[in-house]
Design a protein around this motif. Sequence first.
Motif, mmCIF file in Angstrom:
data_model
loop_
_atom_site.group_PDB
_atom_site.id
_atom_site.type_symbol
_atom_site.label_atom_id
_atom_site.label_comp_id
_atom_site.label_asym_id
_atom_site.label_seq_id
_atom_site.Cartn_x
_atom_site.Cartn_y
_atom_site.Cartn_z
ATOM 1 N N VAL A 1 0.839 -1.199 0.000
ATOM 2 C CA VAL A 1 0.000 0.000 0.000
ATOM 3 C C VAL A 1 0.874 1.249 0.000
ATOM 4 O O VAL A 1 0.605 2.222 -0.711
ATOM 5 C CB VAL A 1 -0.938 -0.002 1.225
ATOM 6 C CG1 VAL A 1 -1.654 1.343 1.360
ATOM 7 C CG2 VAL A 1 -1.958 -1.119 1.103
ATOM 8 N N ALA A 2 1.956 1.229 0.788
ATOM 9 C CA ALA A 2 2.871 2.376 0.839
ATOM 10 C C ALA A 2 3.449 2.687 -0.528
ATOM 11 O O ALA A 2 3.605 3.849 -0.899
ATOM 12 C CB ALA A 2 3.990 2.103 1.838
ATOM 13 N N GLY A 3 3.776 1.647 -1.285
ATOM 14 C CA GLY A 3 4.346 1.846 -2.605
ATOM 15 C C GLY A 3 3.370 2.419 -3.609
ATOM 16 O O GLY A 3 3.775 2.978 -4.627
ATOM 17 N N ALA A 4 2.052 2.279 -3.321
ATOM 18 C CA ALA A 4 1.044 2.759 -4.260
ATOM 19 C C ALA A 4 0.555 4.167 -3.939
ATOM 20 O O ALA A 4 -0.182 4.756 -4.719
ATOM 21 C CB ALA A 4 -0.149 1.793 -4.263
ATOM 22 N N LEU A 5 0.962 4.722 -2.780
ATOM 23 C CA LEU A 5 0.500 6.037 -2.361
ATOM 24 C C LEU A 5 1.415 7.135 -2.881
ATOM 25 O O LEU A 5 2.588 6.904 -3.155
ATOM 26 C CB LEU A 5 0.427 6.092 -0.828
ATOM 27 C CG LEU A 5 -0.562 5.123 -0.172
ATOM 28 C CD1 LEU A 5 -0.439 5.188 1.340
ATOM 29 C CD2 LEU A 5 -1.997 5.446 -0.594
ATOM 30 N N SER A 6 0.881 8.327 -2.992
ATOM 31 C CA SER A 6 1.667 9.460 -3.492
ATOM 32 C C SER A 6 2.079 10.429 -2.394
ATOM 33 O O SER A 6 3.025 11.174 -2.561
ATOM 34 C CB SER A 6 0.873 10.218 -4.568
ATOM 35 O OG SER A 6 -0.387 10.631 -4.060
ATOM 36 N N GLY A 7 1.374 10.469 -1.282
ATOM 37 C CA GLY A 7 1.719 11.384 -0.197
ATOM 38 C C GLY A 7 2.879 10.866 0.632
ATOM 39 O O GLY A 7 2.841 9.725 1.115
ATOM 40 N N GLU A 8 3.924 11.678 0.819
ATOM 41 C CA GLU A 8 5.108 11.219 1.539
ATOM 42 C C GLU A 8 4.800 10.841 2.977
ATOM 43 O O GLU A 8 5.266 9.815 3.478
ATOM 44 C CB GLU A 8 6.201 12.312 1.524
ATOM 45 C CG GLU A 8 6.810 12.575 0.164
ATOM 46 C CD GLU A 8 6.050 13.639 -0.611
ATOM 47 O OE1 GLU A 8 4.894 13.936 -0.223
ATOM 48 O OE2 GLU A 8 6.590 14.168 -1.605
ATOM 49 N N GLY B 1 11.940 13.134 -4.033
ATOM 50 C CA GLY B 1 12.771 13.908 -4.945
ATOM 51 C C GLY B 1 11.993 14.739 -5.932
ATOM 52 O O GLY B 1 12.572 15.613 -6.597
ATOM 53 N N GLY B 2 10.684 14.481 -6.063
ATOM 54 C CA GLY B 2 9.873 15.170 -7.052
ATOM 55 C C GLY B 2 9.625 16.631 -6.705
ATOM 56 O O GLY B 2 9.961 17.089 -5.607
ATOM 57 N N PRO B 3 9.021 17.379 -7.647
ATOM 58 C CA PRO B 3 8.504 16.924 -8.933
ATOM 59 C C PRO B 3 9.552 16.824 -10.040
ATOM 60 O O PRO B 3 9.259 16.377 -11.140
ATOM 61 C CB PRO B 3 7.463 17.989 -9.284
ATOM 62 C CG PRO B 3 8.006 19.238 -8.643
ATOM 63 C CD PRO B 3 8.701 18.796 -7.389
ATOM 64 N N SER B 4 10.767 17.262 -9.775
ATOM 65 C CA SER B 4 11.819 17.204 -10.784
ATOM 66 C C SER B 4 12.257 15.757 -11.015
ATOM 67 O O SER B 4 12.567 15.036 -10.064
ATOM 68 C CB SER B 4 13.018 18.035 -10.332
ATOM 69 O OG SER B 4 14.159 17.751 -11.101
ATOM 70 N N THR B 5 12.294 15.337 -12.280
ATOM 71 C CA THR B 5 12.743 13.982 -12.595
ATOM 72 C C THR B 5 14.205 13.788 -12.214
ATOM 73 O O THR B 5 14.598 12.735 -11.707
ATOM 74 C CB THR B 5 12.566 13.684 -14.097
ATOM 75 O OG1 THR B 5 11.196 13.847 -14.452
ATOM 76 C CG2 THR B 5 12.989 12.251 -14.420
ATOM 77 N N LEU B 6 15.032 14.818 -12.425
ATOM 78 C CA LEU B 6 16.447 14.722 -12.084
ATOM 79 C C LEU B 6 16.629 14.532 -10.572
ATOM 80 O O LEU B 6 17.401 13.676 -10.135
ATOM 81 C CB LEU B 6 17.190 15.973 -12.547
ATOM 82 C CG LEU B 6 18.684 16.039 -12.213
ATOM 83 C CD1 LEU B 6 19.430 14.864 -12.833
ATOM 84 C CD2 LEU B 6 19.281 17.365 -12.664
ATOM 85 N N SER B 7 15.917 15.316 -9.784
ATOM 86 C CA SER B 7 16.011 15.182 -8.324
ATOM 87 C C SER B 7 15.498 13.821 -7.870
ATOM 88 O O SER B 7 16.067 13.207 -6.960
ATOM 89 C CB SER B 7 15.217 16.296 -7.638
ATOM 90 O OG SER B 7 15.765 17.551 -7.944
#
Length: 479
Positions: free
Chosen positions: A222-229, A426-432
């Motif tokens: 479930v943790a892997g599917a969530l977006s909120g840190e 690291g988001g929203p930057s893909t590099l970060s």
Amino acid sequence: MEEHQSVGSWRELGRHMGTVLVLAGGVLVGAVNIYLTASLLPTAVAEIGGERLYAGNTTVFLTAQVVATMLVGRTLSRRGNIGSYLLGFGLFAVGSVVCASSPTMPVLLVGRGVQGLGAGLLTGLGFALVYSALPRRLWVRGSALISAMFGLGNFVGPALGGLFAQFGSWRLAFAVLAAASAVMAASVPRALPKGGRTAAGAVPVPLVSLLLVIGAVGAVSVAGALSGEAVTAVFIALALALVAAFVVAEKRGRVRVLPRPTYQAGSALRWLYLTIVLLAVGVAVETFLPLFGQRLGGLPPAAAGFFGAALSLGWSASQIVSSSAHRQRTVRRLRVAGPGLLGAGLAVLALLQRRDAPLPLVLAWLPVLLLAGAGIGLAMPHLSVAAMAGAPDKEEGEKAAAAIATVLTMSTAFGAAVAGLLVNLGGPSTLSSARCLLLGFAALCASGTLTALRADRLAQRAQVREAKAEAGQTAGQSR
């Protein structure tokens, strides 16, 4: 004089070809299935719907897989070698047929659960039968071949899944898996030695440990599917708490999943399993490498997918070479160097990430990934054999061997969740996101060097104690 361990040749392993093909094939179908299904799911959702249940496919499969690996000992005691393998291939084939014929996503989830039970059983049986069906001098070769199937599956699965998805044939892909499983099942009675059934009766089910692991795997999925840190961190903390409760329950209980020496003071076994975890968890970065390849390196999807599988390719290839090591000093160095090489490779890859990276820089990712994957392959077969040899008797040895599969499948679940958390941080930057993911896993995997050193020190102390005890017995008999 330096000690050597007996390592049989690949030719000698070939004399057990039927057994080896069944063991390796059982692990391979499960490994291919994980990544093949990930490639097929978008196509399946477009046809049968159920987008809200998308993430549940991985959760259901991984949970069932972990549960099945914990029941390997009981299955062997009741059904023996041949019956256990027929059950594993049968469950996987039935689950694949259900997936292939699914009219809705809930039915597909049922099929994925049955697939997971079969795949977990086959994976655990593979390691258990390396211990019981092959002579000890072939344990390293057998473990290397079987472990390499995980890497090969990670490499082949996305390619096959992408091919079937390209033509919209996701149902055919599951049908092919079912057919492959049935073909391998047909060879089981001729290929495997009879036996494995325990005359004293079935091994009890470790119910408390089972429930705690189900909860931990569910929480981390479930943790892997969530977006909120913050919410993700809460679920990871819950999963870690459940793992800690699992360790306490195992230590105090009479019925265990892991072998008894794991919880004894001065035993190297717990540190060996932890090193395996810290090695295997590194493969989780593969999920995001195609994304980084496309967005940062400008690669087309097919080329980016190959970069994502390079880590597994290095893992698989290096194990074949590593399994030839026979000097004890060399083996110890490989077990320690493996996590360090993996961590260093991921750290270097993080430094190579650039926005709009030029092609020569992107191409430099490939050898770095191959070397990082080689870190897993150099150490994994020797860690597996050390775990098998760390148990005092045959029953505990089989449990120690089967537990390797439990540890590996749990590492997959935890690694996926941690990877998702680091990418979001690291988001929203893909590099970060790329640097956060790779540097985080570099530190995590490199810490396996410390656990491997601890395991080696404890193992050497145990050998010294045994040598002194034998010398004392010899002196007493001479008097």
